[in-house]
Design a protein around this motif. Structure first.
Motif, short mmCIF file in Angstrom:
data_model
loop_
_atom_site.label_atom_id
_atom_site.label_comp_id
_atom_site.label_asym_id
_atom_site.label_seq_id
_atom_site.Cartn_x
_atom_site.Cartn_y
_atom_site.Cartn_z
N ARG A 145 0.84 -1.20 0.00
CA ARG A 145 0.00 0.00 0.00
C ARG A 145 0.88 1.25 0.00
NH1 ARG A 145 -3.86 -2.81 3.82
NH2 ARG A 145 -5.80 -3.04 2.65
N PRO A 146 0.44 2.32 -0.67
CA PRO A 146 1.20 3.58 -0.62
C PRO A 146 1.31 4.11 0.81
CG PRO A 146 -0.38 3.61 -2.43
CD PRO A 146 -0.69 2.38 -1.61
N THR A 147 2.42 4.77 1.11
CA THR A 147 2.67 5.29 2.46
C THR A 147 1.54 6.19 2.94
OG1 THR A 147 5.06 5.15 2.14
CG2 THR A 147 4.28 6.62 3.87
N ALA A 148 1.07 7.09 2.08
CA ALA A 148 0.02 8.02 2.48
C ALA A 148 -1.24 7.28 2.92
CB ALA A 148 -0.29 8.99 1.35
N ARG A 149 -1.56 6.20 2.23
CA ARG A 149 -2.75 5.41 2.59
C ARG A 149 -2.55 4.74 3.95
NH1 ARG A 149 -7.34 4.65 4.10
NH2 ARG A 149 -8.32 2.62 3.77
N ILE A 150 -1.35 4.25 4.22
CA ILE A 150 -1.07 3.62 5.51
C ILE A 150 -1.18 4.64 6.63
CG2 ILE A 150 0.68 2.44 6.89
CD1 ILE A 150 1.71 1.17 4.30
N VAL A 151 -0.71 5.86 6.39
CA VAL A 151 -0.82 6.92 7.40
C VAL A 151 -2.30 7.19 7.70
CG1 VAL A 151 -0.40 9.35 7.89
CG2 VAL A 151 1.39 7.97 6.83
N GLU A 152 -3.12 7.22 6.68
CA GLU A 152 -4.56 7.42 6.89
C GLU A 152 -5.14 6.30 7.76
OE1 GLU A 152 -6.09 7.56 2.96
OE2 GLU A 152 -5.37 9.59 2.55
N MET A 153 -4.70 5.07 7.50
CA MET A 153 -5.16 3.93 8.29
C MET A 153 -4.68 4.04 9.74
SD MET A 153 -4.48 1.00 5.40
CE MET A 153 -4.81 -0.38 6.48
N MET A 154 -3.44 4.48 9.92
CA MET A 154 -2.91 4.64 11.28
C MET A 154 -3.63 5.76 12.02
SD MET A 154 1.20 4.01 10.89
CE MET A 154 1.40 3.73 12.65
N ILE A 168 12.06 -11.42 -22.88
CA ILE A 168 10.65 -11.08 -22.71
C ILE A 168 10.56 -9.77 -21.92
CG2 ILE A 168 9.75 -13.44 -22.87
CD1 ILE A 168 9.68 -13.56 -19.85
N PRO A 169 9.45 -9.03 -22.06
CA PRO A 169 9.32 -7.77 -21.32
C PRO A 169 9.27 -8.00 -19.81
CG PRO A 169 7.66 -7.95 -23.05
CD PRO A 169 8.30 -9.29 -22.93
N MET A 170 9.78 -7.02 -19.07
CA MET A 170 9.73 -7.07 -17.62
C MET A 170 9.35 -5.69 -17.09
SD MET A 170 12.90 -9.57 -16.51
CE MET A 170 14.16 -8.87 -17.57
N ALA A 171 8.57 -5.68 -16.01
CA ALA A 171 8.09 -4.42 -15.45
C ALA A 171 8.16 -4.45 -13.93
CB ALA A 171 6.64 -4.17 -15.88
N ILE A 172 8.28 -3.27 -13.35
CA ILE A 172 8.16 -3.09 -11.90
C ILE A 172 6.73 -2.64 -11.60
CG2 ILE A 172 8.85 -1.64 -9.94
CD1 ILE A 172 10.96 -3.69 -10.63
N VAL A 173 6.11 -3.27 -10.59
CA VAL A 173 4.74 -2.94 -10.19
C VAL A 173 4.77 -2.72 -8.68
CG1 VAL A 173 2.33 -3.65 -10.25
CG2 VAL A 173 3.90 -4.45 -12.03
N THR A 174 4.69 -1.47 -8.24
CA THR A 174 4.98 -1.16 -6.84
C THR A 174 4.00 -0.16 -6.24
OG1 THR A 174 6.69 -0.27 -5.36
CG2 THR A 174 6.61 0.61 -7.60
N GLY A 175 3.90 -0.21 -4.92
CA GLY A 175 3.12 0.78 -4.18
C GLY A 175 3.96 1.95 -3.74
N SER A 176 5.24 1.95 -4.09
CA SER A 176 6.13 3.06 -3.74
C SER A 176 6.06 4.16 -4.80
CB SER A 176 7.57 2.57 -3.61
OG SER A 176 7.71 1.73 -2.49
N ARG A 177 6.47 5.36 -4.40
CA ARG A 177 6.45 6.48 -5.33
C ARG A 177 7.60 6.36 -6.33
NH1 ARG A 177 5.37 12.27 -3.44
NH2 ARG A 177 7.42 12.15 -2.46
N ARG A 178 7.35 6.86 -7.54
CA ARG A 178 8.30 6.71 -8.64
C ARG A 178 9.68 7.28 -8.30
NH1 ARG A 178 7.66 5.55 -13.95
NH2 ARG A 178 5.41 5.45 -13.57
N LYS A 179 9.72 8.44 -7.68
CA LYS A 179 11.01 9.06 -7.36
C LYS A 179 11.88 8.13 -6.51
CE LYS A 179 12.91 12.65 -4.34
NZ LYS A 179 12.57 13.73 -3.40
N ILE A 180 11.27 7.51 -5.49
CA ILE A 180 12.02 6.65 -4.58
C ILE A 180 12.47 5.38 -5.30
CG2 ILE A 180 11.89 5.33 -2.44
CD1 ILE A 180 11.98 8.39 -2.11
#
Length: 201
Positions: free
Chosen positions: A55-64, A109-121
């Motif tokens: 989950r994105p950090t901002a969403r976890i903060v909302e949950m906390m 074959i193609p490969m991709a990153i699929v993440t809940g982290s922000r692109r900059k990081i």
């Protein structure tokens, strides 16, 4: 290399979660979480961290905030937590078992990153590790609305590389990510705590 897991099946694309799957970043992220939470007299256990991984950090903060009846500003917290993480970036390494697969299939074959982290990081970490050349596309937290366990991010990655979801193999370390991959109709290999790989479907 994947024949031992799928002797009767081949895949047209590989989709990788990033933190804890390609890069061994979870200890650094947990430490950054707790440094940022310290001024609020809160802490995050490893088990809690893993249960929310994906989950994105901002969403976890909302949950906390809901859980602890606090009023932490998600956007400000994200900046503070990311600063702590980047300070330890030099200690981050890749996960060998996964990198061996990435290097083996690179250019095939193609490969991709699929993440809940922000692109900059993610991009800063990839640059530090020298692995950006292996991936055709990145799907990061800013790219979708519904995070894992929703399948949106995996489906978006499959669409971007123009491969049917059923022909993609996902790699994940967290329960939410595995659920997202399965909901997207993808097979999934789990990266365990000792960095071995286990077929989850």
């Amino acid at each position: 290399m994947l024949n031992k897991f799928f002797p009767d099946q081949s895949f047209k694309a590989l989709l990788f979660d990033f933190d804890g799957t390609v890069a061994d970043t979870m200890p650094a992220h947990l430490a950054a979480w707790n440094k940022a939470l310290d001024k609020y007299d809160l802490s995050l256990s490893r088990d809690q961290h893993m249960s929310w991984a994906g989950r994105p950090t901002a969403r976890i903060v909302e949950m906390m905030n809901q859980l602890h009846k606090t009023d932490i500003n998600p956007e400000q917290f994200v900046k503070e937590k990311e600063a702590h993480y980047l300070a330890s970036l030099g200690d981050v390494t890749t996960i060998k078992s996964v990198m061996e697969i990435i290097q083996h299939y690179h250019g095939q074959i193609p490969m991709a990153i699929v993440t809940g982290s922000r692109r900059k990081i993610v991009e800063l970490t990839m640059n530090q590790l020298g692995i950006q050349k292996y991936f055709d596309t990145l799907v990061c937290a800013e790219d979708y609305t519904q995070g894992k366990p929703a399948p949106d991010c995996f489906l978006m990655a499959a669409a971007k590389i123009q491969i049917a979801p059923a022909d993609c193999l996902a790699f994940e370390d967290a329960v939410l990510g595995i659920e997202a991959a399965h909901t997207a109709n993808m097979n999934c290999l789990k990266v365990t705590d000792d960095h071995s790989l286990v077929h989850t479907r």
